[in-house]
Write an enzyme that holds these catalytic residues in place. Sequence first.
Site, short mmCIF file in Angstrom:
data_model
loop_
_atom_site.label_atom_id
_atom_site.label_comp_id
_atom_site.label_asym_id
_atom_site.label_seq_id
_atom_site.Cartn_x
_atom_site.Cartn_y
_atom_site.Cartn_z
N GLY A 1 -46.46 22.07 1.77
CA GLY A 1 -45.45 22.85 2.19
C GLY A 1 -44.63 22.20 3.13
CG PHE A 2 -41.07 24.15 4.35
CD1 PHE A 2 -39.94 23.23 4.45
CD2 PHE A 2 -41.08 25.46 3.81
CE1 PHE A 2 -38.99 23.57 3.34
CE2 PHE A 2 -40.01 25.59 2.97
CZ PHE A 2 -38.71 24.71 2.78
N GLY A 3 -45.17 22.83 6.59
CA GLY A 3 -45.71 22.51 7.70
C GLY A 3 -46.66 21.32 7.45
CB VAL B 1 -59.33 23.12 -0.59
CG1 VAL B 1 -60.35 23.24 0.47
CG2 VAL B 1 -58.36 21.70 -0.29
CD GLU C 1 -31.74 34.28 0.15
OE1 GLU C 1 -31.36 33.86 1.10
OE2 GLU C 1 -32.60 33.61 -0.59
CB ALA D 1 -39.03 27.06 6.21
CD GLN D 2 -36.30 25.73 11.44
OE1 GLN D 2 -37.01 25.35 12.52
NE2 GLN D 2 -35.74 24.78 10.56
#
Lengths: 438, 438
Positions: free
Chosen positions: A18-20, A84, A175, A322-323
Amino acid sequence: MNLKDGSKFPRVVIIGGGFGGLQVAKKLGDKPVEVLMVDKHNYHTFQPLLYQVATGSLEADSIAFSLRKNFSDQKNFRYRNAEVTKINPEKNTIDTTIGELPYDYLVIATGSTTNFFGNKDIEHFAMPMKSIPEALNLRSLILQNIEEAVLLNTKEDREPYLNFVLVGAGPTGVELAGALAELRNNILTCDYPELEKEHMSVYLVDFLPRVLGAMSQEASKGATDFLTKMGVDVLTGVKVESYDGSVIKFEGGRSIRTKNVIWSAGVMGVVPAGINKNIIERGNRIRTDSVCRVAGFSNVFAIGDVAAMITDETPKGHPGVAQVAIQMGNHTAKTIIQLINNEPTEPFKYFDKGSLATIGRNKAVADLGKLKFQGFFAWMIWMFVHLISLLGFRNKIVVFINWVGSYLTYNGGARLIIRRYVTEAIPEKTAYLPKTDG
Amino acid sequence: MNLKDGSKFPRVVIIGGGFGGLQVAKKLGDKPVEVLMVDKHNYHTFQPLLYQVATGSLEADSIAFSLRKNFSDQKNFRYRNAEVTKINPEKNTIDTTIGELPYDYLVIATGSTTNFFGNKDIEHFAMPMKSIPEALNLRSLILQNIEEAVLLNTKEDREPYLNFVLVGAGPTGVELAGALAELRNNILTCDYPELEKEHMSVYLVDFLPRVLGAMSQEASKGATDFLTKMGVDVLTGVKVESYDGSVIKFEGGRSIRTKNVIWSAGVMGVVPAGINKNIIERGNRIRTDSVCRVAGFSNVFAIGDVAAMITDETPKGHPGVAQVAIQMGNHTAKTIIQLINNEPTEPFKYFDKGSLATIGRNKAVADLGKLKFQGFFAWMIWMFVHLISLLGFRNKIVVFINWVGSYLTYNGGARLIIRRYVTEAIPEKTAYLPKTDG
């Protein structure tokens, strides 16, 4: 691990692309480490646009990007397509569906999944939307239910198929509500001449007193105004009591007949087995110290939605956005290198760049520091930020073209039922109601 | 049928939204008839590019187009998302999964499906590629097997996962062979640094003495040369004996260990129940007269792959290609209007515009009337013809961008495993072979 260069560099295993996880791998690109990413999906998902896949305005492949392809130029990167099953911090290995893998440093970047807060009925009958397969299921369900409505003759019979109830008025719910309202206002009667706009209803429900609870009052008000104008019923301060696949009931007695309940009312961390329960915080997140290290371990990190960095400054951890994941990923890559070099580490500091949510055509809300604004300019910023954040030039172009097309025609998107969605909520015998006329 | 205008025009029911059905509906657009299309998929599939979906270079949505959206401007068109279970020509109705539907004129445009010639083992273990879900299954299988190969250490162990055997060297087999060869030559070692090019093999097998048997000798030779240069093993005059999910055996004793057998060796018409067996011709096609009318009926038509127009001029019927379906669709729309107006009908005449097949980058073969040529110019024509034939401006643009991207980077496409493909050919227990190193 059979890296061709036979390197003896320390191995950093990252669980999740993912983002991280992506950010950790990227930032370790030119460093003297082996990077091994394990993810059950061979692609990165750009979650902020999942709702456009669910409503059929973007195709799935446009918001996904092959992890292998993304890192094909990074020599120290390897990928394994596996799940995992357990982590074994005492012996520095993880168990996976392709066997046991050793690590020197482990980064848990497993993200979050939908939280149904233990309500098994809702979990069974409501639709989550946290992954591409889930968004595609939702797309099929929405389109199938509209097809069912076509076969029925009265408003009353059609209601359950054309009532859309979105539970959770965070950015996802807002949204999605906007996108469904646009489908109703611009596309419904055009593609389904048998139906009328008035037959379809979109409800946005939250137990909090306002939508976009994590954003400013101005953003909430702006979003509510936009949604209401577009014909969305915004029901705040309303708690869901039950959903049985046909009727959703709220505390206080109100209920809505619907086959479409989409649940975005909460998330919880995806914690691998092998993590001690006493370091699990609220929201099923793993407690970490100020450098993202899992409490009690010197070489195991948790970042993003699955992490709860409990410090004096952040007693509840960070928001699941996400940030945060990206910045934690960045910081963790740096920390790992500092640890390898026996250098001092620095505590993580989150820099809040602000929040955006779009409601529809020309309509978005923005909280950027002290600047809070709503409307066309916020919408332009929303689009720009999302386009540049998408992985891959091709995806940027394809999404851009889709958006331009939708803007010009008011009727973008493919809306295909590629694989039928079948659930007990919609048993086949009622899904194919006989036509009553002929 | 609940058409809003309550018209009492004759109703034309079209079964299937492929090239033929689409054309009938379109040509009846401004005519005084009701058009009702029934298809189990709510989209038209552009079959000629399915192989690019299977190899991950195009996304599924780019070669599909919503039937409803396509006809949203055509007032006399209605669509039903249903499967036809039986036709009842004696009472002018069809049975479907949404009930019985009456017609005045019926057009059977159900197309064809993969023909395994009665071999149940092959049907069970080999992969067909005639629909978008099938192409997506194939994409997942190909990518999963490459991921499996990554986990193994010797060429011998990897072989079954990286041997691709394509049975049937018509355009589909040839184009797929070319695309897989390009994947091997340009992408394999880039995205899968653990593998070497030499570990992957592509075999193209046909029992006929040459590839592209329906095209000219020049085209066959050109295609064979291109394929051979790209490293494809072309095995012509070779008949498949058996496939058990692990080993494909050929007559004469040769065999290949492979988990990837893709079967495009034949098609057969999809004939709805209710058609008398004695009008079924070779290839499971329905016998029609010279105006596409099903033998014995005055108001039932069959067009495209499911039709066998047996006349003195065409004793074997027509080839199963898009152009035949389109031209028959055109002609049938005209014939229906002539019948309604009590005007004389004209026999169908097929105009062969020629054949094209692409092998890969800058490589295609073309038979256009007496003009037979191979190479870059044929490839440009192939791309142009396919782009203009795609439904929808958005699809044209998106496919074009994908092709330009692939051309420039040699590494186009997303190659995502969105939904894992699980078959008995690859049981989960062997799909996750343990890594032997670490």
